[in-house]
Design a protein around this motif. Sequence first.
Motif, PDB file in Angstrom:
ATOM      1  N   ASP A 113       0.839  -1.213   0.000  1.00  0.00           N
ATOM      2  CA  ASP A 113       0.000   0.000   0.000  1.00  0.00           C
ATOM      3  C   ASP A 113       0.871   1.260   0.000  1.00  0.00           C
ATOM      4  O   ASP A 113       0.556   2.245  -0.676  1.00  0.00           O
ATOM      5  CB  ASP A 113      -0.927   0.010   1.218  1.00  0.00           C
ATOM      6  N   ALA A 114       1.964   1.233   0.741  1.00  0.00           N
ATOM      7  CA  ALA A 114       2.826   2.421   0.799  1.00  0.00           C
ATOM      8  C   ALA A 114       3.448   2.705  -0.569  1.00  0.00           C
ATOM      9  O   ALA A 114       3.502   3.860  -1.011  1.00  0.00           O
ATOM     10  CB  ALA A 114       3.915   2.217   1.854  1.00  0.00           C
TER      11      ALA A 114
ATOM     12  N   ALA B 200      12.068  12.572  -6.402  1.00  0.00           N
ATOM     13  CA  ALA B 200      11.790  12.408  -4.977  1.00  0.00           C
ATOM     14  C   ALA B 200      10.511  13.122  -4.556  1.00  0.00           C
ATOM     15  O   ALA B 200      10.148  14.160  -5.105  1.00  0.00           O
ATOM     16  CB  ALA B 200      12.966  12.942  -4.164  1.00  0.00           C
ATOM     17  N   VAL B 201       9.861  12.523  -3.577  1.00  0.00           N
ATOM     18  CA  VAL B 201       8.664  13.097  -2.981  1.00  0.00           C
ATOM     19  C   VAL B 201       8.996  13.443  -1.537  1.00  0.00           C
ATOM     20  O   VAL B 201       9.042  12.556  -0.674  1.00  0.00           O
ATOM     21  CB  VAL B 201       7.484  12.107  -3.012  1.00  0.00           C
ATOM     22  N   PRO B 202       9.245  14.726  -1.239  1.00  0.00           N
ATOM     23  CA  PRO B 202       9.549  15.088   0.148  1.00  0.00           C
ATOM     24  C   PRO B 202       8.322  14.932   1.046  1.00  0.00           C
ATOM     25  O   PRO B 202       7.197  14.988   0.563  1.00  0.00           O
ATOM     26  CB  PRO B 202       9.970  16.552   0.062  1.00  0.00           C
ATOM     27  N   ASP B 203       8.583  14.744   2.318  1.00  0.00           N
ATOM     28  CA  ASP B 203       7.512  14.632   3.312  1.00  0.00           C
ATOM     29  C   ASP B 203       6.498  13.569   2.937  1.00  0.00           C
ATOM     30  O   ASP B 203       5.296  13.728   3.141  1.00  0.00           O
ATOM     31  CB  ASP B 203       6.825  15.996   3.494  1.00  0.00           C
ATOM     32  N   PHE B 204       6.991  12.465   2.386  1.00  0.00           N
ATOM     33  CA  PHE B 204       6.072  11.410   1.939  1.00  0.00           C
ATOM     34  C   PHE B 204       5.363  10.753   3.116  1.00  0.00           C
ATOM     35  O   PHE B 204       4.211  10.327   2.997  1.00  0.00           O
ATOM     36  CB  PHE B 204       6.843  10.357   1.135  1.00  0.00           C
ATOM     37  N   LEU B 205       6.055  10.652   4.249  1.00  0.00           N
ATOM     38  CA  LEU B 205       5.436   9.999   5.409  1.00  0.00           C
ATOM     39  C   LEU B 205       4.125  10.696   5.782  1.00  0.00           C
ATOM     40  O   LEU B 205       3.145  10.051   6.157  1.00  0.00           O
ATOM     41  CB  LEU B 205       6.396   9.996   6.596  1.00  0.00           C
ATOM     42  N   GLY B 206       4.128  12.035   5.628  1.00  0.00           N
ATOM     43  CA  GLY B 206       2.907  12.772   5.946  1.00  0.00           C
ATOM     44  C   GLY B 206       1.835  12.656   4.885  1.00  0.00           C
ATOM     45  O   GLY B 206       0.693  13.083   5.102  1.00  0.00           O
ATOM     46  N   ARG B 207       2.177  12.068   3.739  1.00  0.00           N
ATOM     47  CA  ARG B 207       1.225  11.965   2.639  1.00  0.00           C
ATOM     48  C   ARG B 207       0.717  10.540   2.428  1.00  0.00           C
ATOM     49  O   ARG B 207      -0.091  10.307   1.535  1.00  0.00           O
ATOM     50  CB  ARG B 207       1.880  12.480   1.341  1.00  0.00           C
TER      51      ARG B 207
ATOM     52  N   ALA C  16      -1.025   7.509   4.416  1.00  0.00           N
ATOM     53  CA  ALA C  16      -1.615   6.963   5.648  1.00  0.00           C
ATOM     54  C   ALA C  16      -1.146   5.530   5.867  1.00  0.00           C
ATOM     55  O   ALA C  16      -0.919   5.104   7.011  1.00  0.00           O
ATOM     56  CB  ALA C  16      -3.137   7.026   5.550  1.00  0.00           C
ATOM     57  N   ALA C  17      -0.988   4.778   4.784  1.00  0.00           N
ATOM     58  CA  ALA C  17      -0.569   3.373   4.911  1.00  0.00           C
ATOM     59  C   ALA C  17       0.820   3.298   5.548  1.00  0.00           C
ATOM     60  O   ALA C  17       1.067   2.497   6.463  1.00  0.00           O
ATOM     61  CB  ALA C  17      -0.556   2.706   3.536  1.00  0.00           C
ATOM     62  N   LEU C  18       1.736   4.137   5.078  1.00  0.00           N
ATOM     63  CA  LEU C  18       3.099   4.117   5.622  1.00  0.00           C
ATOM     64  C   LEU C  18       3.102   4.591   7.069  1.00  0.00           C
ATOM     65  O   LEU C  18       3.781   4.006   7.927  1.00  0.00           O
ATOM     66  CB  LEU C  18       4.026   5.000   4.780  1.00  0.00           C
ATOM     67  N   SER C  19       2.337   5.633   7.328  1.00  0.00           N
ATOM     68  CA  SER C  19       2.278   6.168   8.687  1.00  0.00           C
ATOM     69  C   SER C  19       1.766   5.115   9.667  1.00  0.00           C
ATOM     70  O   SER C  19       2.338   4.912  10.742  1.00  0.00           O
ATOM     71  CB  SER C  19       1.379   7.407   8.689  1.00  0.00           C
ATOM     72  N   ARG C  20       0.687   4.428   9.277  1.00  0.00           N
ATOM     73  CA  ARG C  20       0.152   3.371  10.149  1.00  0.00           C
ATOM     74  C   ARG C  20       1.165   2.236  10.295  1.00  0.00           C
ATOM     75  O   ARG C  20       1.357   1.695  11.393  1.00  0.00           O
ATOM     76  CB  ARG C  20      -1.146   2.818   9.549  1.00  0.00           C
ATOM     77  N   GLY C  21       1.823   1.874   9.207  1.00  0.00           N
ATOM     78  CA  GLY C  21       2.801   0.787   9.251  1.00  0.00           C
ATOM     79  C   GLY C  21       3.964   1.106  10.178  1.00  0.00           C
ATOM     80  O   GLY C  21       4.411   0.252  10.951  1.00  0.00           O
TER      81      GLY C  21
END
Lengths: 222, 224
Positions: free
Chosen positions: B31-32, B54-61, B63-68
């Motif tokens: 999902d990420a 590159a995509v900066p601040d991807f963690l904030g964009r 939700a799947a990665l953030s939850r993981g």
Amino acid sequence: MTAAPHLLLEHFGFCVLPGAALPVLPDLEEGFAALLPDQETPATDRRTRFHAVEHAPGLAITGRVPELDDLLSRAGATSMVSSDVNVLVGDSYWHSDGFYDEGLYLRAVVYGEPTDAAGGALRVIPGSHRPEGGWQGEPVRQLMEHDRALGLRGDEIPATVLATRPGDVVVFHTNVLHSAWNGSRRRQWAWNFTRPPVTASERTAASQYVLNRFVSGTVRFS
Amino acid sequence: MTAEQPAPRRRRFDLFGFEVFRGLLAPCADDAFADVDAALAAGRNVRGSRDRRAVPDFLGRSAALSRGCSAARLEALAADLLGGPCVYLYGDASEIRGDTYWHSDTEDAASKDPRPADGSQARLVKFVLYDTPLDGSSGALRLLPGSHRAPAAYPTALFDPEDVPAHVLTVDPGDVIAFDPRSRHAALGGTVRRQIAIAYARRSQNAAAQDQLMSLVMADKTVL
């Protein structure tokens, strides 16, 4: 690897000269058989014979292997201080052959049998020979106690494995952290070289090095 | 590897400058990376060149990665590896083509004395994962174990990249490599691959360590 051997030796502490000793291998085999005959002891015993070249002149290597001569000349380590032949069995734990901030001490080895990661090949931690790399002290203690301190088997330590065939010459800086794992019986010829000492402290270090080469690994002159 | 205890793991990270967590983010990886594809396709706030978008601040964009990352307790792992409470630095995504030359992320700062006068040292950890299996011939991260302590003692520029005697970190999707960005590292023979990178630093104990941390972060070429 295709990198210049002297650069690898200087910056990472080791190099391999593939097949360099093949022309003299018959002489090495003959000298080995004379100094460490096969039937003397059980095949499970490690055996060493010092002063190998003095006892069997056919074991001399300098002046007979141009690639090695060139390497030693570039490094300035033209003085052979000792030689030995060994029957190695089993593992050799992580260690350096002493650690010297001054001078230059090299060990050249040839194996009589093929070696690889699963069969007793020498393995090294590249760059660990340099004092500024910060490997001495606690890091060495942890490596020697790798099971307890690091949770790793000796052969799981991240290192470069130097697989060899008979006739290959491995040259390493004796400061470099090295070991061998999963080995069965294998023959090893070894020659130790140093850069002729210039300063008083280099002479002291050279004396300690020579003494340590002739004494069991359980004793160190410091 | 044998029995896994926090103390040996931290010692390994201190000693070699890296640690691999097999399958750590496998539950969220598909999902990420779908979110990475979507962000790259959308092109909004995408930076860099053709070789590295590159995509900066991807963690904030994502939700799947953030939850993981929360489920895997990534910040706690960072604290464990660095030996104290941590602060989040960045979480980016990239599409990488081809080789990455030998370097330390903090090249300029790392060549200076890394320790402030009080002897403390800024500590960083970078977690990376990839969308595809990688090995030595297809762009896996390779590094020189222990080089994080003294990057300048490892002059990789003197050698052809493939001649540097490196440790190759073979990975599958979901595996996470944690490494000290001061380590000398590279990737060779690279196929097109997507990478997620999340960095933490140990919370600074004093002004000197804070200054040193800032200089390391500012020297990090991957910070966008």
